[in-house]
Design an enzyme around this catalytic site. Structure first.
Site, mmCIF file in Angstrom:
data_model
loop_
_atom_site.group_PDB
_atom_site.id
_atom_site.type_symbol
_atom_site.label_atom_id
_atom_site.label_comp_id
_atom_site.label_asym_id
_atom_site.label_seq_id
_atom_site.Cartn_x
_atom_site.Cartn_y
_atom_site.Cartn_z
ATOM 1 N N TRP A 55 1.909 -0.606 0.344
ATOM 2 C CA TRP A 55 2.478 0.507 -0.431
ATOM 3 C C TRP A 55 1.381 1.266 -1.162
ATOM 4 O O TRP A 55 1.456 2.490 -1.300
ATOM 5 C CB TRP A 55 3.548 -0.018 -1.394
ATOM 6 C CG TRP A 55 4.878 -0.196 -0.718
ATOM 7 C CD1 TRP A 55 5.100 -0.441 0.598
ATOM 8 C CD2 TRP A 55 6.176 -0.129 -1.327
ATOM 9 N NE1 TRP A 55 6.443 -0.544 0.847
ATOM 10 C CE2 TRP A 55 7.126 -0.354 -0.319
ATOM 11 C CE3 TRP A 55 6.616 0.071 -2.629
ATOM 12 C CZ2 TRP A 55 8.496 -0.356 -0.563
ATOM 13 C CZ3 TRP A 55 7.989 0.062 -2.880
ATOM 14 C CH2 TRP A 55 8.914 -0.148 -1.864
ATOM 15 N N LYS A 156 12.432 -3.197 -4.842
ATOM 16 C CA LYS A 156 13.234 -3.975 -3.898
ATOM 17 C C LYS A 156 14.353 -4.704 -4.636
ATOM 18 O O LYS A 156 14.180 -5.168 -5.762
ATOM 19 C CB LYS A 156 12.343 -4.994 -3.171
ATOM 20 C CG LYS A 156 13.108 -5.878 -2.177
ATOM 21 C CD LYS A 156 12.176 -6.849 -1.475
ATOM 22 C CE LYS A 156 11.257 -6.133 -0.524
ATOM 23 N NZ LYS A 156 10.442 -7.081 0.284
#
Length: 288
Positions: A55, A156
């Site tokens: 990421w 998440k």
């Protein structure tokens, strides 16, 4: 099992190596951005629980042409360097970590905070969902220290029976909260991502690490929300139907196919000491 088996089973694993991403999870952030344009106008970004760094790679590439862009990657474990990314080895539950992030931004705050962190799953879904929820709240807690009003938070989440409670907690701090399922996330996985936009903390709220934020008694009264207190979580599938299917097995043309190694091997693999012991005992070459 042949060496090409995983490349057949997981198209995003193969594409990650071909495109130079450290992990297939890079496509999840790319597809979330494609749906929500979370990187528009971002000059300061934070990646929590960043290792192995896929990421952070996405942020680094997407913001490479943005003048004055700064990216801070935070994780307890070290990871290999990335161009344009400042790495901070620290604990996201410590106030000193938040202070260090703001110091890297020269006293400013972030426009975007992302977190792809997850615990080692046990297979006991209720336990995994609870631990992931606590990790998400820890990420949200430090986010309230480092995110500026109007900013975006992406993390998440494991979808379970208490997702509406988490959604209600996130709505305290953000005007818009959506649960997104990228195309690169397998349908068989309970993972999804909360996209929290337009950060607006309650009037008088003072971020603190001393007390657990939004600490509640998880009993039947609190978890069984009814009437106007019960939120229906917006759910969005990211990526159109032309995107690769993460659950499908994709054929390989073995006449032209070349297998690639992962972009970034582990910097300190857990199995390293075991391999070194085998080498010293048996005097044989054991590959890492």
């Amino acid at each position: 099992m042949g060496r090409t088996s995983k490349d057949k089973r997981d198209i995003y694993y193969r594409l990650a190596k071909e495109q130079g991403w450290r992990a297939r999870s890079a496509f999840k952030l790319l597809q979330v951005d494609e749906e929500f344009q979370i990187l528009n106008g971002v000059t300061r970004a934070v990646d929590l629980c960043a290792a192995p760094g896929s990421w952070s790679q996405v942020l680094g590439r997407q913001l490479a042409d943005v003048e004055g862009a700064k990216i801070v990657a935070v994780d307890l474990q070290a990871m290999a360097p990335l161009p344009g990314v400042v790495q901070l080895q620290g604990d996201i539950t410590k106030e000193s970590t938040a202070e260090e992030i703001i110091r890297h931004f020269d006293g400013g705050k972030a426009d975007l905070v992302v977190c792809d962190g997850a615990p080692d799953v046990t297979g006991l879904h209720d336990m995994d969902e609870y631990i992931q929820a606590q990790l998400l709240l820890a990420a949200l807690n430090i986010t309230t220290h480092v995110l500026q009003p109007g900013g975006t938070f992406v993390a998440k989440i494991f979808r379970g029976k208490d997702i509406t409670l988490l959604y209600a907690q996130l709505r305290v701090f953000f005007k818009k909260v959506t649960c997104a399922k990228p195309r690169s996330s397998r349908n068989s996985s309970i993972e999804a991502f909360v996209v929290c936009q337009d950060y607006a903390p309650p009037a008088g709220y003072v971020p603190t690490m001393k007390n657990p934020m939004l600490d509640v008694d998880y009993n039947d009264t609190n978890s069984a929300l009814t009437g106007p207190n019960r939120f229906i979580v917006p759910f969005v599938a990211c990526g159109d139907l032309s995107a690769w299917d993460a659950d499908q097995t994709h054929a390989l043309d073995l006449d032209t196919y070349t297998r690639l190694n992962p972009v970034q091997p582990p910097t300190q693999p857990a199995y390293k000491s075991a391999v070194e012991k085998l080498r010293s005992q048996d005097q044989v070459r054991v590959p890492l």
